[in-house]
Scaffold this motif. Structure first.
Motif, PDB file in Angstrom:
ATOM      1  N   LEU A  52      41.079  26.558   6.805  1.00  0.00           N
ATOM      2  CA  LEU A  52      41.997  27.663   6.537  1.00  0.00           C
ATOM      3  C   LEU A  52      41.369  28.751   5.673  1.00  0.00           C
ATOM      4  N   GLN A  53      40.826  28.368   4.516  1.00  0.00           N
ATOM      5  CA  GLN A  53      40.320  29.373   3.593  1.00  0.00           C
ATOM      6  C   GLN A  53      39.090  30.074   4.145  1.00  0.00           C
ATOM      7  N   GLY A  54      38.228  29.332   4.811  1.00  0.00           N
ATOM      8  CA  GLY A  54      37.004  29.927   5.328  1.00  0.00           C
ATOM      9  C   GLY A  54      37.239  30.870   6.485  1.00  0.00           C
ATOM     10  N   THR A  55      38.381  30.749   7.174  1.00  0.00           N
ATOM     11  CA  THR A  55      38.632  31.587   8.345  1.00  0.00           C
ATOM     12  C   THR A  55      39.746  32.605   8.152  1.00  0.00           C
ATOM     13  N   THR A  56      40.657  32.363   7.190  1.00  0.00           N
ATOM     14  CA  THR A  56      41.754  33.310   6.969  1.00  0.00           C
ATOM     15  C   THR A  56      41.789  33.869   5.552  1.00  0.00           C
ATOM     16  N   GLY A  57      41.117  33.195   4.621  1.00  0.00           N
ATOM     17  CA  GLY A  57      41.175  33.612   3.225  1.00  0.00           C
ATOM     18  C   GLY A  57      42.324  32.978   2.461  1.00  0.00           C
ATOM     19  N   LEU A  58      43.259  32.343   3.164  1.00  0.00           N
ATOM     20  CA  LEU A  58      44.376  31.679   2.499  1.00  0.00           C
ATOM     21  C   LEU A  58      43.905  30.378   1.863  1.00  0.00           C
ATOM     22  N   ILE A  59      44.423  30.076   0.693  1.00  0.00           N
ATOM     23  CA  ILE A  59      44.075  28.825   0.015  1.00  0.00           C
ATOM     24  C   ILE A  59      45.010  27.733   0.524  1.00  0.00           C
ATOM     25  N   PRO A  60      44.477  26.642   1.062  1.00  0.00           N
ATOM     26  CA  PRO A  60      45.331  25.605   1.665  1.00  0.00           C
ATOM     27  C   PRO A  60      46.156  24.831   0.644  1.00  0.00           C
ATOM     28  N   LEU A  61      47.448  24.719   0.928  1.00  0.00           N
ATOM     29  CA  LEU A  61      48.350  23.927   0.096  1.00  0.00           C
ATOM     30  C   LEU A  61      48.837  22.691   0.837  1.00  0.00           C
ATOM     31  N   LEU A  62      49.215  22.884   2.112  1.00  0.00           N
ATOM     32  CA  LEU A  62      49.764  21.801   2.916  1.00  0.00           C
ATOM     33  C   LEU A  62      49.304  21.961   4.364  1.00  0.00           C
ATOM     34  N   GLY A  63      48.715  20.911   4.904  1.00  0.00           N
ATOM     35  CA  GLY A  63      48.246  20.965   6.286  1.00  0.00           C
ATOM     36  C   GLY A  63      48.831  19.852   7.124  1.00  0.00           C
ATOM     37  N   ILE A  64      49.151  20.167   8.382  1.00  0.00           N
ATOM     38  CA  ILE A  64      49.613  19.158   9.339  1.00  0.00           C
ATOM     39  C   ILE A  64      48.633  19.128  10.500  1.00  0.00           C
ATOM     40  N   ASP A  65      48.015  17.995  10.685  1.00  0.00           N
ATOM     41  CA  ASP A  65      47.013  17.792  11.728  1.00  0.00           C
ATOM     42  C   ASP A  65      47.718  17.547  13.059  1.00  0.00           C
ATOM     43  N   VAL A  66      47.457  18.385  14.059  1.00  0.00           N
ATOM     44  CA  VAL A  66      48.048  18.156  15.379  1.00  0.00           C
ATOM     45  C   VAL A  66      46.985  17.921  16.451  1.00  0.00           C
ATOM     46  N   TRP A  67      45.853  17.351  16.043  1.00  0.00           N
ATOM     47  CA  TRP A  67      44.957  16.761  17.023  1.00  0.00           C
ATOM     48  C   TRP A  67      45.667  15.517  17.560  1.00  0.00           C
ATOM     49  N   GLU A  68      45.471  15.197  18.821  1.00  0.00           N
ATOM     50  CA  GLU A  68      46.175  14.053  19.395  1.00  0.00           C
ATOM     51  C   GLU A  68      45.853  12.740  18.685  1.00  0.00           C
ATOM     52  N   HIS A  69      44.641  12.639  18.122  1.00  0.00           N
ATOM     53  CA  HIS A  69      44.327  11.376  17.438  1.00  0.00           C
ATOM     54  C   HIS A  69      45.207  11.151  16.216  1.00  0.00           C
ATOM     55  N   ALA A  70      45.887  12.196  15.743  1.00  0.00           N
ATOM     56  CA  ALA A  70      46.747  12.071  14.569  1.00  0.00           C
ATOM     57  C   ALA A  70      48.119  11.484  14.902  1.00  0.00           C
ATOM     58  N   TYR A  71      48.468  11.440  16.207  1.00  0.00           N
ATOM     59  CA  TYR A  71      49.821  11.001  16.520  1.00  0.00           C
ATOM     60  C   TYR A  71      50.014  10.324  17.878  1.00  0.00           C
ATOM     61  N   TYR A  72      49.055  10.418  18.800  1.00  0.00           N
ATOM     62  CA  TYR A  72      49.310  10.025  20.181  1.00  0.00           C
ATOM     63  C   TYR A  72      49.657   8.545  20.345  1.00  0.00           C
ATOM     64  N   LEU A  73      49.019   7.669  19.597  1.00  0.00           N
ATOM     65  CA  LEU A  73      49.285   6.234  19.738  1.00  0.00           C
ATOM     66  C   LEU A  73      50.733   5.884  19.433  1.00  0.00           C
ATOM     67  N   GLN A  74      51.384   6.698  18.632  1.00  0.00           N
ATOM     68  CA  GLN A  74      52.767   6.422  18.241  1.00  0.00           C
ATOM     69  C   GLN A  74      53.768   7.342  18.932  1.00  0.00           C
TER      70      GLN A  74
END
Length: 226
Positions: free
Chosen positions: A174-196
């Motif tokens: 986030l910070q390296g590409t937008t300049g925003l400082i990350p506070l909260l991130g939600i991973d939506v790669w399939e490996h983060a949720y697909y099994l469930q």
């Protein structure tokens, strides 16, 4: 040996050690951070199998590949090989971003998470989004809408002193590409949720709010404001 001789001897020893110390520092490797909770601690929102694979396999792969890529990049720098440096930058961005993003993600989650934030973070959310529910709805929508793989973020805009929602593709940090400082991130790669959750990403995003560590997000806001 006189005092002046001793001083000279110490300086010569220090000068001889400096290159070696620099080499040791240059070889320092990134490591997989430990979790502060067990793999099954976030159930039923995220099951133990997902957490184990996500942390010990996927994040570990980003760390390993980042170390390999950085070593190759250092070699290219030493040789002055600009072409090699440029060719390695996508791998640095991808694996470096994967390491940065996941390191934040694990701390954003807690077995005692969920509910609503308190204090200054809640005040900032109400100021910038009108209400906590409005922020949650907007961030959920932006996160679910990520095409392919990526992340939804709540970030801090230091120039405007305000909270903003953003989405990043792949493992772009986030910070390296937008300049925003990350506070909260939600991973939506399939490996983060697909099994469930299979292909029902909205159900995963809805569930993960029950595991958000608002104390960690609040601490990140305090640090970002300094």
């Amino acid at each position: 040996m006189s005092m002046l001789s001793r001083v000279g001897h110490v300086r010569r020893c220090a000068a001889n050690l400096s290159p070696a110390l620099g080499a040791v520092a240059a070889r320092q490797k990134h490591t997989l951070p430990d979790l502060s909770y067990d793999y099954g601690a976030l159930e039923p929102h995220i099951n133990a199998e997902i957490m184990q694979l996500h942390h010990s396999k996927h994040h570990a792969t980003y760390v390993n590949n980042l170390n390999v890529t950085e070593e190759k990049y250092q070699e290219a720098l030493a040789k002055g090989d600009v072409t090699a440096q440029v060719s390695l930058q996508p791998a640095l961005r991808f694996n470096g971003g994967g390491h940065i993003n996941h390191t934040i993600f694990w701390t954003n989650l807690s077995p005692n998470g969920g509910g609503e934030p308190q204090g200054e973070l809640m005040e900032a959310i109400k100021r910038d989004f009108g209400s906590f529910q409005n922020m949650k709805d907007k961030m959920s929508a932006a996160t679910v809408a990520v095409q392919g793989s990526g992340w939804g973020w709540l970030g801090f805009d230091k120039e405007r002193a305000s909270l903003r929602i953003a989405a990043c593709p792949n493992q772009d940090p986030l910070q390296g590409t937008t300049g925003l400082i990350p506070l909260l991130g939600i991973d939506v790669w399939e490996h983060a949720y697909y099994l469930q959750y299979k292909n029902v990403r909205p159900d995963y995003v809805k569930a993960i709010w029950n595991a958000i560590n608002w104390e960690n997000v609040s601490e990140r806001l305090q640090s970002a404001k300094k």
